[in-house]
Design a protein around this motif. Structure first.
Motif, PDB file in Angstrom:
ATOM      1  N   PHE A  99      25.190  34.649  38.037  1.00  0.00           N
ATOM      2  CA  PHE A  99      25.941  33.896  39.052  1.00  0.00           C
ATOM      3  C   PHE A  99      27.361  33.490  38.645  1.00  0.00           C
ATOM      4  O   PHE A  99      28.222  33.346  39.484  1.00  0.00           O
ATOM      5  CB  PHE A  99      25.112  32.649  39.416  1.00  0.00           C
TER       6      PHE A  99
ATOM      7  N   ARG B  54      26.342  32.720  46.547  1.00  0.00           N
ATOM      8  CA  ARG B  54      24.941  32.298  46.446  1.00  0.00           C
ATOM      9  C   ARG B  54      24.024  33.497  46.204  1.00  0.00           C
ATOM     10  O   ARG B  54      24.222  34.563  46.770  1.00  0.00           O
ATOM     11  CB  ARG B  54      24.507  31.552  47.707  1.00  0.00           C
ATOM     12  N   GLY B  55      23.037  33.266  45.375  1.00  0.00           N
ATOM     13  CA  GLY B  55      22.084  34.333  45.041  1.00  0.00           C
ATOM     14  C   GLY B  55      22.675  35.396  44.129  1.00  0.00           C
ATOM     15  O   GLY B  55      22.135  36.482  43.979  1.00  0.00           O
ATOM     16  N   GLY B  56      23.798  35.083  43.478  1.00  0.00           N
ATOM     17  CA  GLY B  56      24.542  36.095  42.720  1.00  0.00           C
ATOM     18  C   GLY B  56      23.931  36.533  41.394  1.00  0.00           C
ATOM     19  O   GLY B  56      24.451  37.443  40.747  1.00  0.00           O
ATOM     20  N   SER B  57      22.838  35.937  40.989  1.00  0.00           N
ATOM     21  CA  SER B  57      22.286  36.290  39.664  1.00  0.00           C
ATOM     22  C   SER B  57      21.746  37.710  39.590  1.00  0.00           C
ATOM     23  O   SER B  57      21.822  38.347  38.544  1.00  0.00           O
ATOM     24  CB  SER B  57      21.159  35.344  39.282  1.00  0.00           C
TER      25      SER B  57
ATOM     26  N   GLU C  80      23.180  27.115  35.770  1.00  0.00           N
ATOM     27  CA  GLU C  80      22.815  28.297  34.981  1.00  0.00           C
ATOM     28  C   GLU C  80      23.013  28.026  33.480  1.00  0.00           C
ATOM     29  O   GLU C  80      22.245  28.504  32.646  1.00  0.00           O
ATOM     30  CB  GLU C  80      23.663  29.498  35.416  1.00  0.00           C
TER      31      GLU C  80
ATOM     32  N   SER D  40      18.893  32.444  36.434  1.00  0.00           N
ATOM     33  CA  SER D  40      19.444  31.604  37.502  1.00  0.00           C
ATOM     34  C   SER D  40      19.351  30.158  37.042  1.00  0.00           C
ATOM     35  O   SER D  40      18.817  29.878  35.969  1.00  0.00           O
ATOM     36  CB  SER D  40      18.585  31.696  38.764  1.00  0.00           C
ATOM     37  N   ALA D  41      19.789  29.251  37.901  1.00  0.00           N
ATOM     38  CA  ALA D  41      19.530  27.830  37.656  1.00  0.00           C
ATOM     39  C   ALA D  41      18.065  27.571  38.011  1.00  0.00           C
ATOM     40  O   ALA D  41      17.464  28.343  38.768  1.00  0.00           O
ATOM     41  CB  ALA D  41      20.438  26.998  38.543  1.00  0.00           C
TER      42      ALA D  41
ATOM     43  N   THR E 213      20.816  24.530  42.063  1.00  0.00           N
ATOM     44  CA  THR E 213      22.096  24.916  42.687  1.00  0.00           C
ATOM     45  C   THR E 213      22.275  24.191  44.025  1.00  0.00           C
ATOM     46  O   THR E 213      23.377  23.740  44.346  1.00  0.00           O
ATOM     47  CB  THR E 213      22.200  26.443  42.865  1.00  0.00           C
TER      48      THR E 213
HETATM   49  N1  ASP Z   1      21.668  29.735  41.277  1.00  0.00           N
HETATM   50  C1  ASP Z   1      22.434  30.495  42.210  1.00  0.00           C
HETATM   51  C2  ASP Z   1      21.969  30.217  43.644  1.00  0.00           C
HETATM   52  O1  ASP Z   1      21.006  29.512  43.846  1.00  0.00           O
HETATM   53  C3  ASP Z   1      22.418  31.951  41.917  1.00  0.00           C
HETATM   54  C4  ASP Z   1      21.064  32.615  42.017  1.00  0.00           C
HETATM   55  O2  ASP Z   1      20.021  31.967  41.984  1.00  0.00           O
HETATM   56  O3  ASP Z   1      21.030  33.841  42.079  1.00  0.00           O
HETATM   57  O4  ASP Z   1      22.585  30.703  44.551  1.00  0.00           O
END
Ligand code: ASP
Ligand code: MG
Length: 453
Positions: free
Chosen positions: A186, A200-203, A121, A41-42, A47
Motif C-alpha cells: 500500500f 485503497r486496497g493497494g497491498s 502497514e 496490509s494493515a 486503515t
Molecule cells: N490497508 C490498505 C487498505 O485498507 C491497503 C490494503 O489493505 O490493501 O486499503
C-alpha cells in the motif's frame, strides 16, 4: 543459503487482525522456505480508523480513534510478550499517528494524510516479523519506502516500475537470501522521500509490483476465502471453488467472487507471466485458485462477477452528429482527472460510461469532483446515475458462441438492464442493473450457467 524459487506472499488485513490470525499466517511462511518476501496490509479495520482520523475536527473524537487504533496493536503486542525492540517501534508509530493527526487538524494536506495512513502497514510489518521470530523464523521488517518509488500523486500514487526494479535489486534482493523479509503493502515514497499510498486496497498491487521487480516465481495472496469461486458464495449457495483461471478470464472479472481483488492489481505479475495464487490463511489445506497465463480447455462459462457501487455517466451532445473528436475530448478530460473508464456504450448523440473505482483515492476523495463535472458540462449535457451494479458473465468464446445472449437474456426477463456490453472481448458479457436486483439475478444466472450440468 541460495534461493532457487522465490515466492512473494501477501497477507490481507483479516490475516493479520489479531495474534491468532498472525500465527496462522506465520505458519504458512514457516512451512515453505521459498516464501522469502512477505507483504502485509494493515490489521483489519486499522486503515479505516486512520482514514476516519484524517476527518476529525475535535480532540474528543481524535482521542477516541487513537485509543481504538492503539488497542488493536497492543493486543497483538501483549500476546507476543512485548519484545523490547518491537514494543519501542509500535510505541513510536502510535505517537507518530498522534502527532500527525494533531497536525492534520490545522494543516489537512494529502501528503500528511498519506504519512498517517502508512502507519497501519508499518505497525503490522513489525508485528508480523516478530510473530515469525517467535516461531523460530529468522525474519526482519523492511521499510518498503526505500524501494517502492512512486510519483507524487498522494492518495493514489503511480509506481515507477523501472526505478522499483533497480532499487529492489539493490536493497531488497541481497536480504532475503539469509532471512525472511517482511515489508509493507500500500505505501511508497516519491522522489523527494515523501510517503505516498497506492489507493485503497493497494497491498495486492504492491505484492505484484515487488514480484515483478524481483523476478519472483509466484505471488500468493492470503486472505479470508479459500480462493476464487464461480460467484460470491453469499449470492449463490452452490458457488464452487475454481482450481485455476486464466489471466484473460481474470482480467474480465469485476471481482473475484467473495474476494475483492481487482485484476488491475495483479497486472505486474501478468506482465511477467508470474503465477498468482489466492487462498485462505486460516485454512491453507483447502487449497485455493491459481491464476495462470495458459489454461487447457477453458470452459465457455467460468464465473459470474459482480462490482457494486457503480457510477454511470451519460453524456449527451448534438456535436456528436457527423462530427469528430467528441470522444477524444471527453476521454482527455477524464484522463486529466485520473479517472479510468470501465464500460462504454454509444448512440448517435449519447455516450454512456461507467467509472472504474479500482484503488480509489486513499484520501477518501470521490471520483466525481465538481471540477470534473463542470469541465465536462462545457461540451455536453451530463447526467449521473448511482445505485447500480455491474454483473459480468466471464468465460471463453462468449462472443462467438450462438445462444449465450439468449440464455442470459432469458434470466434477465423481469429485470431492467440499464446497459449491456458484449462483443469487445471473447471473455465476457456485462450488464449494468440496479443494485437491488443483484441477489436474484446472480442466484438465477448461477443456477442456469453452473448448476444445470
Ligand atoms: N490497508 C490498505 C487498505 O485498507 C491497503 C490494503 O489493505 O490493501 O486499503
Ligand atoms: Mg485490505
Amino acid at each position: 543459503m541460495s534461493i532457487d524459487k522465490l515466492v512473494v506472499a501477501k497477507f490481507g488485513g483479516t490475516s493479520l487482525a489479531n495474534s491468532d490470525a498472525l500465527t496462522f499466517s506465520a505458519k504458512i511462511i514457516l512451512n515453505d522456505a521459498s516464501r522469502r518476501v512477505v507483504v502485509v496490509s494493515a490489521a483489519a479495520g486499522v486503515t479505516n480508523l486512520l482514514v476516519e482520523l484524517t476527518t476529525v475536527t475535535d480532540d474528543e473524537q481524535r482521542f477516541k480513534l487513537l485509543k481504538d487504533i492503539a488497542a488493536i496493536q497492543y493486543k497483538i503486542l501483549d500476546a507476543l510478550h512485548r519484545p523490547n525492540d518491537v514494543a519501542a517501534a509500535i510505541d513510536g508509530l502510535l505517537s507518530r499517528i498522534a502527532v500527525l493527526s494533531e497536525r492534520l487538524l490545522i494543516d489537512s494536506t494529502k501528503a500528511l494524510k498519506d504519512e498517517l495512513l502508512a502507519c497501519g502497514e508499518l505497525c503490522s510489518s513489525q508485528l508480523f516479523a516478530a510473530t515469525l521470530r517467535e516461531l523460530g523464523v529468522n525474519a526482519i521488517s523492511f521499510d518498503v519506502r526505500q524501494i517502492l518509488r512512486t510519483d507524487s500523486h498522494f492518495g493514489r500514487a503511480e509506481p515507477q516500475i523501472d526505478m522499483i526494479a533497480q532499487l529492489a535489486q539493490l536493497h531488497l534482493a541481497p536480504l532475503f537470501d539469509k532471512q525472511v523479509v517482511v515489508t509493507q503493502g500500500f505505501i511508497g515514497s516519491d522522489d523527494h522521500g515523501m510517503t505516498t499510498t497506492l489507493g485503497r486496497g493497494g497491498s495486492d498491487y504492491s505484492a505484484a509490483l515487488l514480484a515483478e521487480a524481483l523476478g519472483a516465481n509466484a505471488v500468493e495472496i492470503w486472505t479470508d476465502v479459500a480462493g476464487i469461486y464461480t460467484t460470491d458464495p453469499r449470492l449463490a449457495a452452490n458457488a464452487k471453488p475454481l482450481a485455476e483461471i486464466s489471466f484473460n478470464e481474470a482480467a474480465e472479472m469485476a471481482t473475484f467472487g467473495a474476494k475483492v481483488l481487482h485484476p488491475a492489481t495483479i497486472l505486474p505479475a501478468v506482465r511477467r507471466g508470474i503465477e498468482v495464487f489466492v487462498g485462505s490463511s486460516r485454512e491453507p489445506e483447502r487449497g485455493g485458485t491459481w491464476i495462470r497465463n495458459r489454461i487447457d480447455n477453458p470452459p465457455l462459462y467460468r464465473a459470474i462477477a459482480v462490482r457494486r457501487d457503480q457510477t454511470l455517466l451519460n453524456l449527451h451532445s448534438l456535436q456528436m452528429l457527423h462530427a469528430r473528436g467528441f470522444l477524444a475530448e471527453t476521454f482527455a478530460t477524464l484522463a486529466r482527472h485520473k479517472i479510468s473508464v470501465d464500460l462504454i456504450t454509444t448512440s448517435e448523440v449519447n455516450v454512456a460510461l461507467t467509472l472504474d473505482k479500482t484503488g480509489s483515492d486513499s484520501s477518501g476523495e470521490g471520483l466525481l469532483s465538481d471540477h470534473l463535472l463542470t469541465e465536462l458540462a462545457q461540451h455536453c449535457r451530463v447526467q449521473v446515475e448511482q445505485g447500480l451494479a455491474l454483473v459480468a458473465i466471464v468465460g471463453n468464446r462468449i462472443a462467438t458462441t450462438p445462444g449465450v445472449c439468449k440464455l442470459v437474456f432469458e434470466v434477465l426477463e423481469n429485470i431492467n438492464v440499464r446497459m449491456v456490453c458484449q462483443g469487445a472481448s471473447p471473455h465476457n458479457l456485462c450488464v449494468l442493473v440496479a443494485e437491488a436486483d443483484v441477489p436474484q439475478l446472480v442466484a438465477t444466472l448461477h443456477q442456469r450457467l453452473f448448476d444445470a450440468a
